[in-house]
Design an enzyme around this catalytic site. Structure first.
Site, PDB file in Angstrom:
ATOM      1  N   SER A   1      26.640 -58.131  39.462  1.00 54.68           N
ATOM      2  CA  SER A   1      27.195 -57.972  38.120  1.00 54.68           C
ATOM      3  C   SER A   1      26.454 -58.898  37.174  1.00 54.68           C
ATOM      4  O   SER A   1      25.902 -59.930  37.608  1.00 54.68           O
ATOM      5  CB  SER A   1      28.686 -58.343  38.134  1.00 54.68           C
ATOM      6  OG  SER A   1      29.202 -58.471  36.815  1.00 54.68           O
TER       7      SER A   1
ATOM      8  N   TYR B   1      36.387 -62.910  40.879  1.00 45.73           N
ATOM      9  CA  TYR B   1      35.416 -61.814  40.848  1.00 45.73           C
ATOM     10  C   TYR B   1      34.019 -62.359  40.548  1.00 45.73           C
ATOM     11  O   TYR B   1      33.045 -62.011  41.234  1.00 45.73           O
ATOM     12  CB  TYR B   1      35.822 -60.785  39.793  1.00 45.73           C
ATOM     13  CG  TYR B   1      34.876 -59.619  39.667  1.00 45.73           C
ATOM     14  CD1 TYR B   1      34.971 -58.528  40.522  1.00 45.73           C
ATOM     15  CD2 TYR B   1      33.876 -59.614  38.697  1.00 45.73           C
ATOM     16  CE1 TYR B   1      34.097 -57.453  40.410  1.00 45.73           C
ATOM     17  CE2 TYR B   1      32.996 -58.545  38.578  1.00 45.73           C
ATOM     18  CZ  TYR B   1      33.109 -57.474  39.430  1.00 45.73           C
ATOM     19  OH  TYR B   1      32.233 -56.417  39.327  1.00 45.73           O
TER      20      TYR B   1
END
Length: 239
Positions: A134, A147
């Protein structure tokens, strides 16, 4: 990498970015197996000609199911895409279970699959591992600490194994999506990249031999980070 006729495994491939990656790899001539947790979504993928494996990658049994599902098959491309968010709150002990599930799915499972499936990849003339991290692996946002930590961990792991495999037949690719329109980001405001467009950049990177695919606005984040990591962190922490 020429994906024509090669067998690809896409985790989390029945929805979101993973589904689009699977569809585009299939369109490019690859044979694709997808994993997922939803029987209905897997059934829909099977109807489109995909191989399917049901398994929850937050569990050891789910990882075993995926490894067993490709036993005896000439796997050439592993795409570790499956991921979940976390409801972790710093002052709420009850959310540690959600944090643990996120860590198992986003970090532990890709490491396990890379390790356990590497012999199959080594057995092919040409092979690749794609770990989907990400933009938040570059600089975290405060609202997604667990996350972000899992994606930063997977980024570090990916860079390390790329070096370990640099003289082998296995290319190691990191794909860094921005905020993408998926079920995970439903209800979140702001500009989002479509799953189709994000997957297109990732698949293009696989086919053209890139080591890192910065999709969409992550290109700008990487530029800012290259100039000033501190500035990138200040921008992203409140994102």
């Amino acid at each position: 990498m020429d994906v024509r006729g090669k067998l690809a495994l896409v985790t989390g491939g029945s929805d979101g970015i993973g589904r689009e990656i699977a569809l585009q790899l299939q369109a490019a001539g690859a044979d694709v197996i997808v994993t997922g947790r939803s029987v209905e979504k897997l059934r829909a993928m099977a109807a489109l000609g995909f191989g399917t494996i049901a398994g929850d990658l937050s569990t050891a049994a789910g990882v075993d199911a995926v490894v067993g599902g490709v036993a005896g098959k000439p796997l050439a491309l592993l795409v570790n895409n499956a991921g979940v968010g976390s409801e972790y709150e710093l002052d709420d002990v009850a959310t540690l279970d959600s944090a643990a599930l996120c860590i198992r799915t986003n970090l532990d499972a890709p490491i396990a699959l890379c390790t356990r499936l590497l012999p199959k990849l080594r057995a092919q003339p040409e092979a690749a591992i794609v770990n989907v991290t990400s933009g938040l692996a570059i600089a975290p946002r405060a609202g997604g600490s667990i996350y972000c930590a899992t994606k930063a961990g997977l980024r570090s792991y990916t860079q390390a194994i790329r070096h370990l495999l640099k003289d082998s037949n296995v290319r190691v690719i990191e794909a860094l999506p921005p905020v993408v329109e998926t079920n995970m980001t439903a209800g979140r405001g702001g500009k989002k990249m479509s799953a189709h467009d994000c997957a297109a950049e990732i698949v293009h990177g696989i086919r053209t031999g890139k080591s890192e695919v910065n999709a969409g606005m992550v290109k700008m984040l990487q530029l800012v980070h290259s100039i000033s990591p501190a500035l990138a962190r200040r921008i992203m922490i409140k994102f």
